[in-house]
Design an enzyme around this catalytic site. Sequence first.
Site, PDB file in Angstrom:
ATOM      1  N   HIS A  66     -10.048 139.251  62.469  1.00  0.00           N
ATOM      2  CA  HIS A  66      -8.931 139.410  61.531  1.00  0.00           C
ATOM      3  C   HIS A  66      -8.081 140.612  61.922  1.00  0.00           C
ATOM      4  O   HIS A  66      -6.919 140.715  61.538  1.00  0.00           O
ATOM      5  CB  HIS A  66      -9.440 139.545  60.091  1.00  0.00           C
ATOM      6  CG  HIS A  66     -10.129 140.838  59.808  1.00  0.00           C
ATOM      7  ND1 HIS A  66     -11.384 141.122  60.286  1.00  0.00           N
ATOM      8  CD2 HIS A  66      -9.737 141.942  59.125  1.00  0.00           C
ATOM      9  CE1 HIS A  66     -11.727 142.340  59.899  1.00  0.00           C
ATOM     10  NE2 HIS A  66     -10.748 142.850  59.196  1.00  0.00           N
ATOM     11  N   ARG A  67      -8.672 141.522  62.679  1.00  0.00           N
ATOM     12  CA  ARG A  67      -7.936 142.640  63.284  1.00  0.00           C
ATOM     13  C   ARG A  67      -8.384 142.716  64.733  1.00  0.00           C
ATOM     14  O   ARG A  67      -9.546 142.454  65.044  1.00  0.00           O
ATOM     15  CB  ARG A  67      -8.316 143.963  62.604  1.00  0.00           C
ATOM     16  CG  ARG A  67      -7.880 144.055  61.158  1.00  0.00           C
ATOM     17  CD  ARG A  67      -6.579 144.795  61.059  1.00  0.00           C
ATOM     18  NE  ARG A  67      -6.186 144.972  59.684  1.00  0.00           N
ATOM     19  CZ  ARG A  67      -5.164 145.737  59.322  1.00  0.00           C
ATOM     20  NH1 ARG A  67      -4.477 146.387  60.234  1.00  0.00           N
ATOM     21  NH2 ARG A  67      -4.836 145.850  58.062  1.00  0.00           N
ATOM     22  N   LYS A  71     -14.625 145.870  67.708  1.00  0.00           N
ATOM     23  CA  LYS A  71     -15.189 147.177  68.068  1.00  0.00           C
ATOM     24  C   LYS A  71     -16.637 147.273  67.624  1.00  0.00           C
ATOM     25  O   LYS A  71     -16.993 146.839  66.544  1.00  0.00           O
ATOM     26  CB  LYS A  71     -14.366 148.255  67.328  1.00  0.00           C
ATOM     27  CG  LYS A  71     -14.687 149.660  67.658  1.00  0.00           C
ATOM     28  CD  LYS A  71     -13.721 150.194  68.694  1.00  0.00           C
ATOM     29  CE  LYS A  71     -14.146 151.531  69.265  1.00  0.00           C
ATOM     30  NZ  LYS A  71     -15.342 151.472  70.095  1.00  0.00           N
ATOM     31  N   LYS A  95     -17.877 147.812  57.952  1.00  0.00           N
ATOM     32  CA  LYS A  95     -17.772 149.267  58.132  1.00  0.00           C
ATOM     33  C   LYS A  95     -16.323 149.668  58.413  1.00  0.00           C
ATOM     34  O   LYS A  95     -15.786 150.589  57.811  1.00  0.00           O
ATOM     35  CB  LYS A  95     -18.657 149.648  59.322  1.00  0.00           C
ATOM     36  CG  LYS A  95     -19.093 151.076  59.354  1.00  0.00           C
ATOM     37  CD  LYS A  95     -20.032 151.323  60.534  1.00  0.00           C
ATOM     38  CE  LYS A  95     -21.416 150.745  60.307  1.00  0.00           C
ATOM     39  NZ  LYS A  95     -22.357 151.100  61.384  1.00  0.00           N
ATOM     40  N   LYS A 107     -20.670 143.870  68.399  1.00  0.00           N
ATOM     41  CA  LYS A 107     -21.839 144.647  68.822  1.00  0.00           C
ATOM     42  C   LYS A 107     -22.389 144.053  70.105  1.00  0.00           C
ATOM     43  O   LYS A 107     -22.316 142.839  70.321  1.00  0.00           O
ATOM     44  CB  LYS A 107     -22.939 144.585  67.753  1.00  0.00           C
ATOM     45  CG  LYS A 107     -23.899 145.751  67.822  1.00  0.00           C
ATOM     46  CD  LYS A 107     -23.307 146.977  67.155  1.00  0.00           C
ATOM     47  CE  LYS A 107     -24.201 148.175  67.200  1.00  0.00           C
ATOM     48  NZ  LYS A 107     -23.647 149.268  66.384  1.00  0.00           N
ATOM     49  N   SER A 366     -14.087 156.976  67.191  1.00  0.00           N
ATOM     50  CA  SER A 366     -13.792 156.061  68.289  1.00  0.00           C
ATOM     51  C   SER A 366     -12.361 155.543  68.160  1.00  0.00           C
ATOM     52  O   SER A 366     -11.647 155.375  69.154  1.00  0.00           O
ATOM     53  CB  SER A 366     -14.742 154.861  68.262  1.00  0.00           C
ATOM     54  OG  SER A 366     -15.928 155.178  68.936  1.00  0.00           O
TER      55      SER A 366
HETATM   56  P1  NAD Z   1     -30.506 157.582  69.981  1.00  0.00           P
HETATM   57  O1  NAD Z   1     -31.066 156.688  70.982  1.00  0.00           O
HETATM   58  O2  NAD Z   1     -29.660 158.719  70.413  1.00  0.00           O
HETATM   59  O3  NAD Z   1     -31.660 158.206  69.047  1.00  0.00           O
HETATM   60  C1  NAD Z   1     -32.641 157.502  68.374  1.00  0.00           C
HETATM   61  C2  NAD Z   1     -33.821 158.447  68.174  1.00  0.00           C
HETATM   62  O4  NAD Z   1     -34.772 157.820  67.313  1.00  0.00           O
HETATM   63  C3  NAD Z   1     -34.539 158.785  69.477  1.00  0.00           C
HETATM   64  O5  NAD Z   1     -34.680 160.185  69.578  1.00  0.00           O
HETATM   65  C4  NAD Z   1     -35.889 158.066  69.340  1.00  0.00           C
HETATM   66  O6  NAD Z   1     -36.925 158.730  70.015  1.00  0.00           O
HETATM   67  C5  NAD Z   1     -36.064 158.073  67.835  1.00  0.00           C
HETATM   68  N1  NAD Z   1     -36.982 157.034  67.344  1.00  0.00           N
HETATM   69  C6  NAD Z   1     -37.135 155.769  67.793  1.00  0.00           C
HETATM   70  N2  NAD Z   1     -38.080 155.115  67.088  1.00  0.00           N
HETATM   71  C7  NAD Z   1     -38.534 155.997  66.168  1.00  0.00           C
HETATM   72  C8  NAD Z   1     -39.516 155.926  65.153  1.00  0.00           C
HETATM   73  N3  NAD Z   1     -40.206 154.813  64.926  1.00  0.00           N
HETATM   74  N4  NAD Z   1     -39.744 157.027  64.393  1.00  0.00           N
HETATM   75  C9  NAD Z   1     -39.050 158.163  64.604  1.00  0.00           C
HETATM   76  N5  NAD Z   1     -38.106 158.293  65.558  1.00  0.00           N
HETATM   77  C10 NAD Z   1     -37.846 157.227  66.331  1.00  0.00           C
HETATM   78  O7  NAD Z   1     -29.725 156.612  68.967  1.00  0.00           O
HETATM   79  P2  NAD Z   1     -28.544 156.991  67.977  1.00  0.00           P
HETATM   80  O8  NAD Z   1     -27.259 156.741  68.660  1.00  0.00           O
HETATM   81  O9  NAD Z   1     -28.816 158.319  67.359  1.00  0.00           O
HETATM   82  O10 NAD Z   1     -28.701 155.819  66.889  1.00  0.00           O
HETATM   83  C11 NAD Z   1     -29.631 155.904  65.836  1.00  0.00           C
HETATM   84  C12 NAD Z   1     -29.229 154.922  64.746  1.00  0.00           C
HETATM   85  O11 NAD Z   1     -27.909 155.208  64.310  1.00  0.00           O
HETATM   86  C13 NAD Z   1     -29.230 153.449  65.155  1.00  0.00           C
HETATM   87  O12 NAD Z   1     -29.609 152.667  64.045  1.00  0.00           O
HETATM   88  C14 NAD Z   1     -27.763 153.189  65.470  1.00  0.00           C
HETATM   89  O13 NAD Z   1     -27.415 151.815  65.321  1.00  0.00           O
HETATM   90  C15 NAD Z   1     -27.107 154.039  64.405  1.00  0.00           C
HETATM   91  N6  NAD Z   1     -25.725 154.411  64.715  1.00  0.00           N
HETATM   92  C16 NAD Z   1     -25.402 155.120  65.839  1.00  0.00           C
HETATM   93  C17 NAD Z   1     -24.074 155.487  66.065  1.00  0.00           C
HETATM   94  C18 NAD Z   1     -23.679 156.361  67.238  1.00  0.00           C
HETATM   95  O14 NAD Z   1     -22.517 156.779  67.285  1.00  0.00           O
HETATM   96  N7  NAD Z   1     -24.564 156.687  68.151  1.00  0.00           N
HETATM   97  C19 NAD Z   1     -23.072 155.073  65.180  1.00  0.00           C
HETATM   98  C20 NAD Z   1     -23.434 154.344  64.045  1.00  0.00           C
HETATM   99  C21 NAD Z   1     -24.762 154.018  63.818  1.00  0.00           C
END
Ligand code: NAD
Length: 475
Positions: A66-67, A71, A95, A107, A366
């Site tokens: 729709h847009r 992303k 979001k 995604k 972003s």
């Molecule tokens: P990342 O890979 O940088 O970090 C994830 C961390 O979680 C790691 O340090 C890992 O060791 C730890 N981890 C994994 N399993 C675990 C468990 N069972 N118990 C405790 N720690 C555990 O990932 P991220 O980018 O920080 O993303 C984390 C979450 O945030 C995801 O759900 C992702 O979809 C969401 N998210 C990320 C972004 C972004 O900009 N990076 C944006 C929106 C949402």
Amino acid sequence: MSADKHGTFLASVNSYYDSAAQHTGLNQGLLDQIKSCNSVYQVNFPVKINGKVKVIEAYRAQHSHHRNPTKGGIRYSMHVNQDEVVALATLMSYKCAIVDVPFGGAKGGVKINPWEYSENELEKITRRYTTELVRRKFIGPAIDVPAPDYGTGSREMAWIYDTYRAFHPEDINAAGCVTGKPVNQNGVRGRTEATGRGCYYGIRQALNTPKLMKKLGMTVGTAGKRIVVQGLGNVGSHTAMISQDEGDMVIVGVSEVEGAIYKKDGIDIHDLLKFRKEHGSILNYPGAESFGKDQRRIVMEFDCDVLIPAALENQITEKNAEKIQAKIIGEAANGPVTAGAAKILAQRGVMVIPDIYLNAGGVTVSYFEWLKNLSHMRFGRLEKRFDEANNRRIIDQIEKLTGKSVDERDRNMIVRGADEVDLVRSGLEETMISSFDQLYEVYERKRKVEDLRSAAFVTAISKIANDYISLGIWP
Ligand code: NAD
């Protein structure tokens, strides 16, 4: 929200959608269109690793057009599957709508354990995945723009940009094909910390809402509030650092893959991150109680004000929801609270700040990065010096009129024009505050909207429907 014994992650997302949709008064056809995922590309590609060919499974889902562009991040994890990628793409559409970022949701996922590969191997996999996306026209500044997610970061984004550019040397906007790039490769300052910073702003806004604090029996403000963080990756570590440094919040518990620690009077997050770097683990951090790998979830049940799951989905389920002592759960990760757990938490009066709002800081910045790439200019370049000269004239006038002089330090602070990072943070702060207030208003106004997540869904559906109608896409 996420999967539990009642169904998949996607079913869980859609069940929230269905119950929120009833409050919108929109016709069923339009509601069906908004809910459905427009396209999914699944690919298996070979990569030669240590002389052997390995076939890798990967996806890119575009939930809504729709847009444009669409992303959403790219995730490297062994849990990647079509259901998860579509669910995450769906969440991205909602979001973006909530924070008024003009993109459709998407995604990507590559089914690998990124920690098992060398840098060279990861580069090979990333470049090959990008090539597949280019071939199918699933990437481009006007088509679909990936970003980092679990298991990926600015390094992978730089490889994606470079690969795309090699295929499209004539595209003057090629840098806008992916965001979350390193600053020296057309990234924007403030993107790495953006999701965590956005989480902090969102939690702070909830804590600064008197009506909500009264309901939860909490005092207003961030100072002294005790938090437990699960996951010290990009999102978790920045949320923790900013909450401590700017909000005077106290980190009492941390959980990571290797185990968990708890310290009632607080853990200095910078010191803990340094300790983990040196020792390869958070366990045995001085002065804290340590819990082994099998017990790593237990600190989420310990006494605190705000629990911040920032790792993966499915962390707070029907099994542990009863035991959570926090009054607020800030969903920094996508889908950490299952639909079943959400019901229990709501009955117990625990407020969940939903992922589709709380972690939208990443996509917001972003969007700023993409705009920077299309404008081919750093934010602040035009106005910084002009603002400084103007501010200097104002101070000079004040000094002249009052006969008093402004202290040198204050003068420098007042005169300073905004740098790129100041503008990015300011835009992010504004987005998180105004979006929270919007959701909270819907929550308070619509009697049947049972929690903030429903309010967020109602808000997103209404905005997307409005786009469909006003942009003339809807027949
Ligand atoms: P990342 O890979 O940088 O970090 C994830 C961390 O979680 C790691 O340090 C890992 O060791 C730890 N981890 C994994 N399993 C675990 C468990 N069972 N118990 C405790 N720690 C555990 O990932 P991220 O980018 O920080 O993303 C984390 C979450 O945030 C995801 O759900 C992702 O979809 C969401 N998210 C990320 C972004 C972004 O900009 N990076 C944006 C929106 C949402």
